[in-house]
Design a protein around this motif. Sequence first.
Motif, PDB file in Angstrom:
ATOM      1  N   GLY A  13       0.876  -1.281  -0.145  1.00 35.96           N
ATOM      2  CA  GLY A  13       0.026  -0.080  -0.151  1.00 35.96           C
ATOM      3  C   GLY A  13       0.937   1.321  -0.010  1.00 35.96           C
ATOM      4  N   ALA A  14       0.353   2.319   0.601  1.00 40.47           N
ATOM      5  CA  ALA A  14       1.044   3.536   0.672  1.00 40.47           C
ATOM      6  C   ALA A  14       2.144   3.747   1.579  1.00 40.47           C
ATOM      7  CB  ALA A  14      -0.153   4.538   1.188  1.00 40.47           C
ATOM      8  N   PRO A  15       3.151   4.712   1.298  1.00 36.95           N
ATOM      9  CA  PRO A  15       4.021   4.602   2.228  1.00 36.95           C
ATOM     10  C   PRO A  15       3.595   5.020   3.691  1.00 36.95           C
ATOM     11  CG  PRO A  15       4.560   6.401   0.094  1.00 36.95           C
ATOM     12  CD  PRO A  15       2.948   5.751   0.148  1.00 36.95           C
ATOM     13  N   LEU A  16       4.324   4.289   4.605  1.00 34.21           N
ATOM     14  CA  LEU A  16       4.050   4.534   5.878  1.00 34.21           C
ATOM     15  C   LEU A  16       5.347   5.256   6.613  1.00 34.21           C
ATOM     16  CD1 LEU A  16       2.211   3.784   8.090  1.00 34.21           C
ATOM     17  CD2 LEU A  16       3.335   1.649   8.548  1.00 34.21           C
ATOM     18  N   LEU A  17       6.415   4.652   6.293  1.00 35.13           N
ATOM     19  CA  LEU A  17       7.677   5.364   6.799  1.00 35.13           C
ATOM     20  C   LEU A  17       8.587   5.794   5.725  1.00 35.13           C
ATOM     21  CD1 LEU A  17       9.760   5.731   9.313  1.00 35.13           C
ATOM     22  CD2 LEU A  17      10.731   3.559   8.335  1.00 35.13           C
ATOM     23  N   ALA A  18       8.937   7.000   5.902  1.00 39.84           N
ATOM     24  CA  ALA A  18       9.762   7.542   4.537  1.00 39.84           C
ATOM     25  C   ALA A  18      10.802   8.414   5.144  1.00 39.84           C
ATOM     26  CB  ALA A  18       9.008   8.413   3.728  1.00 39.84           C
ATOM     27  N   PHE A  19      12.153   7.993   4.823  1.00 48.91           N
ATOM     28  CA  PHE A  19      13.337   8.864   4.963  1.00 48.91           C
ATOM     29  C   PHE A  19      13.618   9.634   3.663  1.00 48.91           C
ATOM     30  CE2 PHE A  19      16.100   6.881   8.324  1.00 48.91           C
ATOM     31  CZ  PHE A  19      14.914   6.389   9.468  1.00 48.91           C
ATOM     32  N   GLY A  54      25.310   2.111   9.470  1.00 50.64           N
ATOM     33  CA  GLY A  54      24.138   2.966   9.796  1.00 50.64           C
ATOM     34  C   GLY A  54      22.809   2.412  10.156  1.00 50.64           C
ATOM     35  N   LYS A  55      22.866   1.014   9.963  1.00 51.79           N
ATOM     36  CA  LYS A  55      21.284   0.174  10.228  1.00 51.79           C
ATOM     37  C   LYS A  55      20.801   0.469  11.404  1.00 51.79           C
ATOM     38  CE  LYS A  55      23.372  -3.778   9.425  1.00 51.79           C
ATOM     39  NZ  LYS A  55      24.819  -3.268   9.533  1.00 51.79           N
ATOM     40  N   SER A  56      21.464   0.270  12.649  1.00 54.70           N
ATOM     41  CA  SER A  56      20.841   0.668  13.881  1.00 54.70           C
ATOM     42  C   SER A  56      20.407   1.984  13.787  1.00 54.70           C
ATOM     43  CB  SER A  56      21.654  -0.001  14.893  1.00 54.70           C
ATOM     44  OG  SER A  56      21.889  -1.249  14.795  1.00 54.70           O
ATOM     45  N   THR A  57      21.296   2.901  13.668  1.00 55.99           N
ATOM     46  CA  THR A  57      21.030   4.273  13.716  1.00 55.99           C
ATOM     47  C   THR A  57      19.882   4.680  12.988  1.00 55.99           C
ATOM     48  OG1 THR A  57      23.316   4.764  13.893  1.00 55.99           O
ATOM     49  CG2 THR A  57      21.949   6.707  12.956  1.00 55.99           C
ATOM     50  N   ALA A  58      19.646   4.051  11.606  1.00 55.23           N
ATOM     51  CA  ALA A  58      18.287   4.364  10.931  1.00 55.23           C
ATOM     52  C   ALA A  58      17.189   3.795  11.642  1.00 55.23           C
ATOM     53  CB  ALA A  58      18.411   3.532   9.547  1.00 55.23           C
ATOM     54  N   LEU A  59      17.300   2.675  12.597  1.00 53.88           N
ATOM     55  CA  LEU A  59      16.116   2.213  13.367  1.00 53.88           C
ATOM     56  C   LEU A  59      15.719   3.264  14.510  1.00 53.88           C
ATOM     57  CD1 LEU A  59      16.110  -1.610  13.249  1.00 53.88           C
ATOM     58  CD2 LEU A  59      15.209  -0.147  11.528  1.00 53.88           C
ATOM     59  N   ARG A  60      16.807   3.542  15.042  1.00 55.50           N
ATOM     60  CA  ARG A  60      16.538   4.657  16.029  1.00 55.50           C
ATOM     61  C   ARG A  60      15.899   5.974  15.451  1.00 55.50           C
ATOM     62  NH1 ARG A  60      21.052   6.601  18.710  1.00 55.50           N
ATOM     63  NH2 ARG A  60      19.553   6.988  20.453  1.00 55.50           N
ATOM     64  N   LEU A  61      16.312   6.430  14.264  1.00 59.43           N
ATOM     65  CA  LEU A  61      15.634   7.659  13.749  1.00 59.43           C
ATOM     66  C   LEU A  61      14.200   7.306  13.452  1.00 59.43           C
ATOM     67  CD1 LEU A  61      18.477   8.842  11.406  1.00 59.43           C
ATOM     68  CD2 LEU A  61      17.797   9.816  13.458  1.00 59.43           C
ATOM     69  N   ALA A  62      13.788   6.207  12.822  1.00 57.29           N
ATOM     70  CA  ALA A  62      12.430   5.638  12.453  1.00 57.29           C
ATOM     71  C   ALA A  62      11.665   5.528  13.873  1.00 57.29           C
ATOM     72  CB  ALA A  62      12.478   4.195  11.902  1.00 57.29           C
ATOM     73  N   ALA A  63      12.314   5.200  15.047  1.00 58.25           N
ATOM     74  CA  ALA A  63      11.466   5.184  16.088  1.00 58.25           C
ATOM     75  C   ALA A  63      11.468   6.553  17.141  1.00 58.25           C
ATOM     76  CB  ALA A  63      12.198   4.017  17.067  1.00 58.25           C
ATOM     77  N   GLY A  64      12.081   7.582  16.443  1.00 56.56           N
ATOM     78  CA  GLY A  64      11.878   8.679  16.889  1.00 56.56           C
ATOM     79  C   GLY A  64      12.796   9.035  18.073  1.00 56.56           C
ATOM     80  N   LEU A  65      13.904   8.068  18.329  1.00 56.39           N
ATOM     81  CA  LEU A  65      14.733   8.182  19.640  1.00 56.39           C
ATOM     82  C   LEU A  65      15.881   9.115  19.145  1.00 56.39           C
ATOM     83  CD1 LEU A  65      14.933   4.198  20.530  1.00 56.39           C
ATOM     84  CD2 LEU A  65      13.417   5.844  21.421  1.00 56.39           C
ATOM     85  N   HIS A  67      16.961  12.220  15.933  1.00 58.98           N
ATOM     86  CA  HIS A  67      16.426  13.003  14.816  1.00 58.98           C
ATOM     87  C   HIS A  67      17.586  13.511  14.050  1.00 58.98           C
ATOM     88  CE1 HIS A  67      12.683  13.029  17.266  1.00 58.98           C
ATOM     89  NE2 HIS A  67      13.466  13.485  18.082  1.00 58.98           N
ATOM     90  N   PRO A  68      17.084  13.541  12.557  1.00 62.72           N
ATOM     91  CA  PRO A  68      18.143  13.874  11.434  1.00 62.72           C
ATOM     92  C   PRO A  68      18.858  15.019  11.852  1.00 62.72           C
ATOM     93  CG  PRO A  68      16.001  13.138  10.606  1.00 62.72           C
ATOM     94  CD  PRO A  68      15.561  13.283  11.850  1.00 62.72           C
ATOM     95  N   SER A  69      20.333  14.987  11.392  1.00 63.80           N
ATOM     96  CA  SER A  69      20.770  16.564  11.329  1.00 63.80           C
ATOM     97  C   SER A  69      20.412  17.293  10.008  1.00 63.80           C
ATOM     98  CB  SER A  69      22.324  16.343  11.598  1.00 63.80           C
ATOM     99  OG  SER A  69      22.698  15.028  10.736  1.00 63.80           O
ATOM    100  N   ARG A  70      20.164  16.387   8.924  1.00 64.58           N
ATOM    101  CA  ARG A  70      19.654  17.044   7.718  1.00 64.58           C
ATOM    102  C   ARG A  70      18.666  15.852   7.296  1.00 64.58           C
ATOM    103  NH1 ARG A  70      24.779  17.626   6.602  1.00 64.58           N
ATOM    104  NH2 ARG A  70      24.802  16.117   4.862  1.00 64.58           N
ATOM    105  N   GLY A  71      17.672  16.484   6.336  1.00 65.93           N
ATOM    106  CA  GLY A  71      16.489  15.660   5.820  1.00 65.93           C
ATOM    107  C   GLY A  71      15.278  15.328   6.869  1.00 65.93           C
ATOM    108  N   THR A  72      14.525  14.316   6.399  1.00 71.26           N
ATOM    109  CA  THR A  72      13.519  14.295   7.259  1.00 71.26           C
ATOM    110  C   THR A  72      12.933  12.872   7.393  1.00 71.26           C
ATOM    111  OG1 THR A  72      11.831  14.603   5.191  1.00 71.26           O
ATOM    112  CG2 THR A  72      12.251  16.624   6.723  1.00 71.26           C
ATOM    113  N   VAL A  73      12.590  12.671   8.454  1.00 65.55           N
ATOM    114  CA  VAL A  73      11.703  11.072   8.535  1.00 65.55           C
ATOM    115  C   VAL A  73      10.547  11.352   8.789  1.00 65.55           C
ATOM    116  CG1 VAL A  73      11.659   9.255  10.057  1.00 65.55           C
ATOM    117  CG2 VAL A  73      13.777  10.143   9.689  1.00 65.55           C
ATOM    118  N   THR A  74       9.597  10.929   8.072  1.00 66.57           N
ATOM    119  CA  THR A  74       8.060  10.824   8.075  1.00 66.57           C
ATOM    120  C   THR A  74       7.322   9.717   8.487  1.00 66.57           C
ATOM    121  OG1 THR A  74       7.557  10.886   5.693  1.00 66.57           O
ATOM    122  CG2 THR A  74       7.509  13.094   6.705  1.00 66.57           C
TER     123      THR A  74
END
Length: 252
Positions: A13-19, A54-65, A67-74
Amino acid sequence: MSRATTRQAPSVGAPLLAFDRVSFDYEGRVALDGASFEVRRGEAVALAGPNGCGKSTALRLAAGLAHPSRGTVTFDGDRIDAAALARQGFAKRFHQRVGLVFQDPDVQLFCPSVAEEVSFGPRQMGLPADEASRRTDDALRLFGLGDLADRAPYQLSGGERKKVALACVVSMAPELLLLDEPTAALDEDSEAEVAEFLRAYVAAGHSVLATTHDRSLVSALGAREVRLDKRHHVVLPPEPCPATRPAPPMRF
Ligand SMILES: Nc1ncnc2c1ncn2[C@@H]1O[C@H](COP(=O)(O)OP(=O)(O)OP(=O)(O)O)[C@@H](O)[C@H]1O
Ligand SMILES: [Mg+2]
């Protein structure tokens, strides 16, 4: 969104998580550099790549633990940043909808018994007592933890602790399940059970983003692979093999 996001299975379906062009560094040490990818509803994505990419880091950002220094997580169209998570109602709902199982289960376990550990999330969600207890029992059974219910998590083996950590998050039935090396430390049977559970979880319409070095888990899940490289970039999917491209017209 980068070209890495364009290969989608038709049924999801539609995007749920987007980096979107996400960068993150730990006091100057780069962990992610302009990474773009997404996870759609009902999709399993395997986040792969070498140690330290950077895999674990990506998961921490996805979980809101973090936040990016640049760019967005939605998530579901909402930007996940410090301002959004400072809104109590939003944060509570977000943490119910997104669950993270850490690479190291010890980070996550703190209750005196396995049963209390697994029931903690459902109780925090404010579910009626009978529903919270049903979810706890289901999660304990699912990961074969019934006999360990009264044991102290810190006295369990590494693999047992990993299964308790999985049960804790699954008991909350998050829409997006973030898993950091979910089968690391598990024996073959437990690995197969976790893969089978995750396949059913995705088939039921949930989304999974899992970091893993376990090829058999990726194929059991039918997961789409997003790969990071040593430079902390998302690797673009390979170009189609030249043999599959239409042959150029012949000229005499
Ligand atoms: N708390 C931290 N402080 C400083 N640097 C960190 C911290 N956590 C991770 N890093 C660095 O950030 C980079 C990415 O680390 P991360 O843990 O996200 O990698 P990974 O892909 O999950 O690796 P692995 O496959 O070993 O689990 C690495 O260079 C790592 O050394
Ligand atoms: Mg890691």
